[in-house]
Design a protein around this motif. Structure first.
Motif, PDB file in Angstrom:
ATOM      1  N   PRO A   5       0.784  -1.235  -0.033  1.00 13.77           N
ATOM      2  CA  PRO A   5      -0.015   0.136   0.200  1.00 13.77           C
ATOM      3  C   PRO A   5       0.809   1.162  -0.054  1.00 13.77           C
ATOM      4  CG  PRO A   5       0.218  -0.912   2.356  1.00 13.77           C
ATOM      5  CD  PRO A   5       0.952  -2.021   1.277  1.00 13.77           C
ATOM      6  N   ASN A   6       0.234   2.388  -0.678  1.00 10.80           N
ATOM      7  CA  ASN A   6       0.800   3.697  -0.531  1.00 10.80           C
ATOM      8  C   ASN A   6       0.337   4.419   1.011  1.00 10.80           C
ATOM      9  OD1 ASN A   6      -1.446   4.819  -1.217  1.00 10.80           O
ATOM     10  ND2 ASN A   6      -0.819   4.985  -3.392  1.00 10.80           N
ATOM     11  N   VAL A   7       0.520   5.541   1.141  1.00  8.73           N
ATOM     12  CA  VAL A   7       0.275   6.189   2.230  1.00  8.73           C
ATOM     13  C   VAL A   7      -1.460   6.306   2.505  1.00  8.73           C
ATOM     14  CG1 VAL A   7       0.106   8.241   3.517  1.00  8.73           C
ATOM     15  CG2 VAL A   7       2.261   7.300   2.857  1.00  8.73           C
ATOM     16  N   LEU A  29       3.929   5.702   9.794  1.00  9.31           N
ATOM     17  CA  LEU A  29       3.838   4.845   8.493  1.00  9.31           C
ATOM     18  C   LEU A  29       4.187   3.277   9.286  1.00  9.31           C
ATOM     19  CD1 LEU A  29       3.697   4.554   5.258  1.00  9.31           C
ATOM     20  CD2 LEU A  29       6.207   4.718   5.366  1.00  9.31           C
ATOM     21  N   GLU A  30       5.032   3.528  10.053  1.00  9.19           N
ATOM     22  CA  GLU A  30       5.735   1.872  10.492  1.00  9.19           C
ATOM     23  C   GLU A  30       4.393   1.429  11.410  1.00  9.19           C
ATOM     24  OE1 GLU A  30       8.895   0.002  13.460  1.00  9.19           O
ATOM     25  OE2 GLU A  30       9.280   1.949  12.496  1.00  9.19           O
ATOM     26  N   ASP A  31       3.800   2.343  12.388  1.00 11.18           N
ATOM     27  CA  ASP A  31       2.893   1.808  13.146  1.00 11.18           C
ATOM     28  C   ASP A  31       1.619   1.227  12.379  1.00 11.18           C
ATOM     29  OD1 ASP A  31       4.165   2.632  15.417  1.00 11.18           O
ATOM     30  OD2 ASP A  31       3.272   4.543  15.568  1.00 11.18           O
ATOM     31  N   ALA A  35       4.961  -0.773   2.848  1.00 14.65           N
ATOM     32  CA  ALA A  35       4.517   0.444   2.857  1.00 14.65           C
ATOM     33  C   ALA A  35       5.351   1.448   2.083  1.00 14.65           C
ATOM     34  CB  ALA A  35       4.482   0.800   4.318  1.00 14.65           C
ATOM     35  N   LYS A  36       4.563   2.286   1.080  1.00 18.09           N
ATOM     36  CA  LYS A  36       5.423   2.943   0.045  1.00 18.09           C
ATOM     37  C   LYS A  36       5.032   4.583   0.907  1.00 18.09           C
ATOM     38  CE  LYS A  36       2.981   1.358  -3.152  1.00 18.09           C
ATOM     39  NZ  LYS A  36       2.238   0.948  -4.235  1.00 18.09           N
ATOM     40  N   GLY A  37       6.187   5.083   1.044  1.00 18.57           N
ATOM     41  CA  GLY A  37       6.153   6.356   1.659  1.00 18.57           C
ATOM     42  C   GLY A  37       6.180   7.573   0.842  1.00 18.57           C
ATOM     43  N   GLY A  38       5.903   7.483  -0.515  1.00 20.21           N
ATOM     44  CA  GLY A  38       5.866   8.739  -1.595  1.00 20.21           C
ATOM     45  C   GLY A  38       5.231   9.847  -1.029  1.00 20.21           C
ATOM     46  N   HIS A  39       4.057   9.534  -0.477  1.00 17.30           N
ATOM     47  CA  HIS A  39       2.963  10.549  -0.155  1.00 17.30           C
ATOM     48  C   HIS A  39       3.446  11.580   1.112  1.00 17.30           C
ATOM     49  CE1 HIS A  39       0.619   8.274  -2.963  1.00 17.30           C
ATOM     50  NE2 HIS A  39       0.031   9.318  -3.394  1.00 17.30           N
ATOM     51  N   ARG A  91      18.219  16.159   1.802  1.00 18.75           N
ATOM     52  CA  ARG A  91      17.625  16.139   0.337  1.00 18.75           C
ATOM     53  C   ARG A  91      16.608  15.377   0.037  1.00 18.75           C
ATOM     54  NH1 ARG A  91      19.974  11.275  -2.606  1.00 18.75           N
ATOM     55  NH2 ARG A  91      20.931  10.122  -1.113  1.00 18.75           N
ATOM     56  N   PRO A  92      15.836  15.419  -0.928  1.00 17.75           N
ATOM     57  CA  PRO A  92      14.679  14.955  -1.161  1.00 17.75           C
ATOM     58  C   PRO A  92      14.496  13.400  -1.161  1.00 17.75           C
ATOM     59  CG  PRO A  92      14.586  17.080  -2.601  1.00 17.75           C
ATOM     60  CD  PRO A  92      16.055  16.612  -1.974  1.00 17.75           C
ATOM     61  N   LEU A  93      14.147  12.734  -0.174  1.00 14.45           N
ATOM     62  CA  LEU A  93      14.152  11.230  -0.190  1.00 14.45           C
ATOM     63  C   LEU A  93      12.879  10.786  -0.244  1.00 14.45           C
ATOM     64  CD1 LEU A  93      16.832  10.642   2.343  1.00 14.45           C
ATOM     65  CD2 LEU A  93      16.956  10.403  -0.231  1.00 14.45           C
ATOM     66  N   ILE A  94      12.421   9.669  -0.661  1.00 13.77           N
ATOM     67  CA  ILE A  94      11.267   8.900  -0.326  1.00 13.77           C
ATOM     68  C   ILE A  94      11.826   7.613   0.731  1.00 13.77           C
ATOM     69  CG2 ILE A  94       9.522   7.288  -1.274  1.00 13.77           C
ATOM     70  CD1 ILE A  94       9.619   8.786  -3.708  1.00 13.77           C
ATOM     71  N   HIS A  95      10.874   7.512   1.875  1.00 15.53           N
ATOM     72  CA  HIS A  95      11.201   6.323   2.917  1.00 15.53           C
ATOM     73  C   HIS A  95      10.127   5.566   2.744  1.00 15.53           C
ATOM     74  CE1 HIS A  95      14.195   8.885   4.931  1.00 15.53           C
ATOM     75  NE2 HIS A  95      13.306   9.827   4.579  1.00 15.53           N
ATOM     76  N   ASP A  96      10.634   4.261   2.212  1.00 16.81           N
ATOM     77  CA  ASP A  96       9.675   2.980   2.105  1.00 16.81           C
ATOM     78  C   ASP A  96      10.083   2.219   3.498  1.00 16.81           C
ATOM     79  OD1 ASP A  96       8.398   4.243  -0.230  1.00 16.81           O
ATOM     80  OD2 ASP A  96       9.896   2.936  -1.424  1.00 16.81           O
ATOM     81  N   LEU A  97       8.993   1.284   3.851  1.00 16.06           N
ATOM     82  CA  LEU A  97       9.387   0.377   4.697  1.00 16.06           C
ATOM     83  C   LEU A  97       8.866  -1.178   4.549  1.00 16.06           C
ATOM     84  CD1 LEU A  97       8.040   2.300   7.888  1.00 16.06           C
ATOM     85  CD2 LEU A  97      10.626   2.210   7.290  1.00 16.06           C
TER      86      LEU A  97
END
Length: 295
Positions: free
Chosen positions: A137-139, A156-158, A173-177, A186-192
């Protein structure tokens, strides 16, 4: 080497950016054989979805059975499911498969913002999630599935842990949003990647582009192909993340809205092979025979 047999259960995107079209391109580029059970036909382009026509549940199941009974399957990718009835029926059929990884991308809304699943269909995701190996899923999707607010990486992790406990599946879990995190310089996307006893964070550079239609489809299909080829989950996710970044950078710039990505990575694969063969003294007219001999 025999290609991994990937069964894709998803909707068709007439604009070619997402859905079955993105899935087939991804599976092919990553060395798999793509098979399809189309759940819905959409009239869709880079600006949005103009129409959706669900495929009858019986026909979705017939497509699945035709592929499974003859060719077999090494992994399954589920995207847009079409209807609540189809969701339930697909879940029951997939539950009969043994030792086949199932990747479920719980598609609810297109990149353009168009709705791709109604409330009844989203409610029916429960059974699909129970048979899934990995859910991606995304956010917004994760928030809808858990009823939680997600504004940062901790939330996001919870939420991912809550969905994992609810379903028993691994959650990617996709953190792009998410907004940029305070600690990022710097701009990053964090996925878990969240499993029962493990949380792995993937921090990847954010690629600023409007040509990002089909990222979720592509990622899930890439993971499915990796698992179908026998890669570990960690290696399959690593390769999927790298592929999505590469195809985003190679986007051809088509359309007036959220354009398709460049799944061919800026190449015309056959002609690159043909050019290489001619450098080796092969004639274009007998390329097919020579390539078959050397493949």
């Amino acid at each position: 080497m025999t290609p991994a047999r990937i069964l894709i259960i998803a909707g068709s995107d007439s604009g070619g950016g997402a859905g079955i079209q993105a899935d087939i391109k991804t599976v092919t580029m990553l060395g798999g054989h793509a098979m399809t059970a189309i759940t819905a036909i959409t009239a869709q382009n880079t600006r949005g979805v103009q129409g959706v026509h669900p495929v009858p549940t019986e026909m979705v199941l017939a497509q699945m059975e035709s592929c499974i009974a003859d060719i077999g399957v090494d992994a399954v990718k589920i995207g847009m499911i079409g209807s609540a009835q189809t969701a339930a029926a697909v879940a029951e059929r997939l539950a009969l498969l043994e030792h086949v990884p199932i990747i479920f991308d719980p598609v609810m809304v297109a990149t353009s913002g168009s709705l791709l699943a109604d409330d009844a269909t989203i409610a029916a995701f429960k059974r699909l999630m129970q048979v899934a190996t990995v859910i991606t899923p995304n956010v917004p999707e994760l928030a809808a599935l858990t009823g939680r607010t997600i504004d940062d990486i901790e939330q996001l992790e919870d939420a991912a842990q809550a969905l994992r406990e609810k379903t028993g599946a691994v959650i990617f879990a996709k953190g792009g949003h998410l907004p940029q995190q305070p600690e990022d310089d710097r701009p990053l996307i964090h996925d878990l990647l969240v499993d029962e006893d493990m949380v792995a964070e993937y921090s990847v550079a954010r690629i600023e582009t409007r040509h990002n239609h089909g990222t979720g489809c592509t990622l899930a299909s890439a993971i499915a192909t990796g698992l179908g080829r026998g890669l570990s989950l960690a290696d399959a996710v690593d390769r999927a993340e790298a592929f999505v970044a590469a195809v985003l950078k190679a986007a051809p710039g088509l359309g007036q809205g959220h354009g398709p990505m460049g799944h061919a990575l800026g190449h015309t694969p056959f002609y690159h092979l043909l050019a290489a063969s001619e450098q080796n003294g092969w004639e274009a007219t007998d390329f097919a025979a020579r390539y078959s001999d050397h493949a």
